[in-house]
Design an enzyme around this catalytic site. Sequence first.
Site, PDB file in Angstrom:
ATOM      1  N   ASP A   1      45.696 -77.074   6.925  1.00  0.00           N
ATOM      2  CA  ASP A   1      46.246 -77.107   5.562  1.00  0.00           C
ATOM      3  C   ASP A   1      46.759 -78.524   5.277  1.00  0.00           C
ATOM      4  O   ASP A   1      47.756 -78.973   5.852  1.00  0.00           O
ATOM      5  CB  ASP A   1      47.381 -76.087   5.432  1.00  0.00           C
ATOM      6  CG  ASP A   1      47.808 -75.941   3.983  1.00  0.00           C
ATOM      7  OD1 ASP A   1      47.724 -74.822   3.460  1.00  0.00           O
ATOM      8  OD2 ASP A   1      48.216 -76.950   3.373  1.00  0.00           O
TER       9      ASP A   1
ATOM     10  N   ASP B   1      50.409 -78.987   3.892  1.00  0.00           N
ATOM     11  CA  ASP B   1      51.403 -78.734   4.942  1.00  0.00           C
ATOM     12  C   ASP B   1      51.445 -79.877   5.955  1.00  0.00           C
ATOM     13  O   ASP B   1      52.518 -80.254   6.432  1.00  0.00           O
ATOM     14  CB  ASP B   1      51.083 -77.423   5.665  1.00  0.00           C
ATOM     15  CG  ASP B   1      51.486 -76.203   4.837  1.00  0.00           C
ATOM     16  OD1 ASP B   1      52.293 -76.364   3.901  1.00  0.00           O
ATOM     17  OD2 ASP B   1      50.978 -75.108   5.120  1.00  0.00           O
TER      18      ASP B   1
ATOM     19  N   THR C   1      43.235 -64.263  -3.526  1.00  0.00           N
ATOM     20  CA  THR C   1      41.967 -64.382  -4.267  1.00  0.00           C
ATOM     21  C   THR C   1      41.279 -65.729  -4.040  1.00  0.00           C
ATOM     22  O   THR C   1      40.096 -65.876  -4.332  1.00  0.00           O
ATOM     23  CB  THR C   1      42.227 -64.266  -5.783  1.00  0.00           C
ATOM     24  OG1 THR C   1      43.040 -65.387  -6.180  1.00  0.00           O
ATOM     25  CG2 THR C   1      42.948 -62.972  -6.129  1.00  0.00           C
TER      26      THR C   1
ATOM     27  N   ARG D   1      46.240 -72.611  -4.595  1.00  0.00           N
ATOM     28  CA  ARG D   1      45.270 -71.519  -4.431  1.00  0.00           C
ATOM     29  C   ARG D   1      46.020 -70.234  -4.150  1.00  0.00           C
ATOM     30  O   ARG D   1      46.840 -70.180  -3.227  1.00  0.00           O
ATOM     31  CB  ARG D   1      44.361 -71.808  -3.228  1.00  0.00           C
ATOM     32  CG  ARG D   1      43.359 -72.861  -3.461  1.00  0.00           C
ATOM     33  CD  ARG D   1      42.241 -72.786  -2.457  1.00  0.00           C
ATOM     34  NE  ARG D   1      42.657 -72.595  -1.070  1.00  0.00           N
ATOM     35  CZ  ARG D   1      41.813 -72.444  -0.069  1.00  0.00           C
ATOM     36  NH1 ARG D   1      40.519 -72.454  -0.283  1.00  0.00           N
ATOM     37  NH2 ARG D   1      42.252 -72.291   1.155  1.00  0.00           N
TER      38      ARG D   1
HETATM   39  C1  PRP Z   1      44.502 -77.355  -1.186  1.00  0.00           C
HETATM   40  C2  PRP Z   1      43.808 -78.680  -1.431  1.00  0.00           C
HETATM   41  C3  PRP Z   1      43.009 -78.406  -2.669  1.00  0.00           C
HETATM   42  C4  PRP Z   1      42.632 -76.953  -2.505  1.00  0.00           C
HETATM   43  C5  PRP Z   1      41.202 -76.892  -2.077  1.00  0.00           C
HETATM   44  O1  PRP Z   1      45.596 -77.207  -2.008  1.00  0.00           O
HETATM   45  O2  PRP Z   1      44.682 -79.744  -1.573  1.00  0.00           O
HETATM   46  O3  PRP Z   1      43.721 -78.625  -3.870  1.00  0.00           O
HETATM   47  O4  PRP Z   1      43.480 -76.405  -1.486  1.00  0.00           O
HETATM   48  O5  PRP Z   1      40.774 -75.582  -2.051  1.00  0.00           O
HETATM   49  P1  PRP Z   1      39.678 -75.031  -3.070  1.00  0.00           P
HETATM   50  O6  PRP Z   1      38.577 -76.011  -3.078  1.00  0.00           O
HETATM   51  O7  PRP Z   1      39.294 -73.711  -2.456  1.00  0.00           O
HETATM   52  O8  PRP Z   1      40.323 -74.855  -4.398  1.00  0.00           O
HETATM   53  P2  PRP Z   1      46.565 -75.934  -1.924  1.00  0.00           P
HETATM   54  O9  PRP Z   1      46.159 -74.901  -2.921  1.00  0.00           O
HETATM   55  O10 PRP Z   1      46.682 -75.488  -0.497  1.00  0.00           O
HETATM   56  O11 PRP Z   1      47.941 -76.507  -2.458  1.00  0.00           O
HETATM   57  P3  PRP Z   1      48.860 -77.659  -1.844  1.00  0.00           P
HETATM   58  O12 PRP Z   1      48.111 -78.952  -1.960  1.00  0.00           O
HETATM   59  O13 PRP Z   1      50.055 -77.603  -2.723  1.00  0.00           O
HETATM   60  O14 PRP Z   1      49.183 -77.303  -0.412  1.00  0.00           O
HETATM   61  N1  URA Z   2      43.012 -76.442   1.561  1.00  0.00           N
HETATM   62  C1  URA Z   2      43.386 -77.075   2.687  1.00  0.00           C
HETATM   63  O1  URA Z   2      44.449 -77.718   2.739  1.00  0.00           O
HETATM   64  N2  URA Z   2      42.589 -76.996   3.753  1.00  0.00           N
HETATM   65  C2  URA Z   2      41.448 -76.324   3.740  1.00  0.00           C
HETATM   66  O2  URA Z   2      40.744 -76.300   4.772  1.00  0.00           O
HETATM   67  C3  URA Z   2      41.064 -75.673   2.566  1.00  0.00           C
HETATM   68  C4  URA Z   2      41.863 -75.751   1.472  1.00  0.00           C
END
Ligand code: PRP
Ligand code: URA
Length: 209
Positions: free
Chosen positions: A200, A203, A108, A104
């Site tokens: 997160d 993380d 944005t 994400r």
């Molecule tokens: C997180 C999670 C989803 C997304 C959800 O991933 O694992 O893929 O956010 O958010 P959304 O519904 O608003 O799209 P992130 O983009 O943080 O990437 P990561 O898994 O690599 O940390």
């Molecule tokens: N992605 C995450 O990892 N946590 C949230 O709460 C939303 C998006």
Amino acid sequence: MSNVKVMDHPLIKHKISLLRDCNTSSKEFRELVSEIAMLMCYEATRDLPLKEVEIETPIGTARSEILNNVKMAFVPIMRAGMGMLDGMIEMIPAAKIGHIGMYRDPETLNPEQYYCKLPSDISRREVYVLDPMLATGGSAIGAIDILKKAGCTNIKQLCIIACPEGIEAFTTAHPDVQLFVGVIDKGLNEEGYIVPGLGDCGDRIYGTK
Ligand code: PRP
Ligand code: URA
């Protein structure tokens, strides 16, 4: 909400509570994500078709049931979705695996695709998309757009924590996709994180913060 199934199993509820806890270590967190995925797999596969077979036991002949030629694919959305993969494979080792990379944009909140590798016969498989978090819904919607473009018609989405905004966006964009969620939280904060959520997820799985 007709295509949304919220988990009601006590073990899933218990493990989600442990997952939320900010004192849960990365090691425990990874184990919990995998265990919850295994339990959700059990719920999400309730409708798999069976056929009757005869099996010779040491005592006699049993009329018994086995899966009727079900071909599945699991597609984790990287990174956090990878945490759910082991639990799913443990249940269904014959599934093929695809990967979709999405992150994400922190400004944005729009999903950006950075990777996609899918089994060549994915359009003929029942596809389970894995991502622990459904926040705005953008990442899941984008992943399913990709799968539909690849010809997939039988798709289920598994998320551990969702919120009303994400569910509304997801079911509007993809009303034909069954959505399985562990729990539905209150909503999103101004940074797009689920409240109270678990923080997160990527993380916490990988210890990157
Ligand atoms: C997180 C999670 C989803 C997304 C959800 O991933 O694992 O893929 O956010 O958010 P959304 O519904 O608003 O799209 P992130 O983009 O943080 O990437 P990561 O898994 O690599 O940390
Ligand atoms: N992605 C995450 O990892 N946590 C949230 O709460 C939303 C998006």
